[in-house]
Design an enzyme around this catalytic site. Structure first.
Site, mmCIF file in Angstrom:
data_model
loop_
_atom_site.group_PDB
_atom_site.id
_atom_site.type_symbol
_atom_site.label_atom_id
_atom_site.label_comp_id
_atom_site.label_asym_id
_atom_site.label_seq_id
_atom_site.Cartn_x
_atom_site.Cartn_y
_atom_site.Cartn_z
ATOM 1 N N CYS A 98 61.020 13.729 -30.114
ATOM 2 C CA CYS A 98 60.614 12.688 -31.053
ATOM 3 C C CYS A 98 61.848 11.894 -31.459
ATOM 4 C CB CYS A 98 59.982 13.337 -32.282
ATOM 5 S SG CYS A 98 59.438 12.147 -33.516
ATOM 6 N N GLU A 141 51.772 10.378 -31.473
ATOM 7 C CA GLU A 141 51.953 9.199 -32.343
ATOM 8 C C GLU A 141 50.883 9.147 -33.428
ATOM 9 O OE1 GLU A 141 54.748 7.836 -32.099
ATOM 10 O OE2 GLU A 141 55.135 8.806 -30.185
HETATM 11 NI NI NI Z 1 57.561 11.234 -32.704
#
Ligand code: NI
Length: 172
Positions: A98, A141
């Site tokens: 991420c 997401e």
């Molecule tokens: Ni992320």
């Protein structure tokens, strides 16, 4: 944030404000105006600069339900006010990272196929059936819009160990 301001990617533990932004449930976009073309362009730029495949509003300080993905080059996708309306029973593990947790990677279990409904930056609604990496990034997401990070999907000992290492690295 005003779209005229410079956008930047917020990372966990960079400030209490950034952590709060990453941990807040994002609000629905009320009107998809022409400014969303520029907003999504800026998000794609950050995504490409960081060699990522997905980036969500809360990660750039926008408390709204929007994310962009680019799994395949030249196939940028915008999702505004998305809803995952279906998931396969079959799940699988895959290593995720991420942009808000630099240097952190871990296997996450998720459904392998999904169906998502959303609007694009022009305000057009669409439904997409996704599998493979695209299905995974959409779920990752979409979690950001709920204030959920991928490490929250790990077992508690694994999550604690990752956060301990992340914290140590940041503060050394
Ligand atoms: Ni992320």
């Amino acid at each position: 944030m005003d779209s005229a301001d410079e956008m930047d990617i917020l990372t966990l533990e960079s400030s209490p404000e950034n952590d709060a932004a990453l941990r807040t449930k994002a609000e629905k976009v009320q009107k998809i105006g022409p400014e969303y073309k520029k907003i999504t362009q800026e998000m794609f730029q950050l995504l490409r600069d960081g060699k990522g495949i997905g980036l969500a509003g809360p990660q750039v300080g926008r408390n709204e339900r929007i994310f962009v993905t680019e799994v395949d080059k030249d196939q940028p996708r915008v999702f505004i006010n998305p809803t995952i309306v279906g998931t396969s029973e079959e799940t699988g593990k895959y290593e995720e990272g991420c942009m808000s947790l630099p240097g952190v990677f871990a296997d996450v279990t998720r459904p392998l196929e999904i169906r998502v409904q959303a609007w694009n930056e022009k305000g057009r609604p669409f439904t997409l059936d996704a599998e493979g990496l695209l299905a995974r990034v959409i779920q990752h997401e979409n979690d950001h819009l709920e204030g959920i990070l991928f490490i929250d999907r790990l077992s508690e000992p694994k999550r604690a160990s990752i956060l301990r290492k992340y914290h140590k690295k940041r503060h050394n």
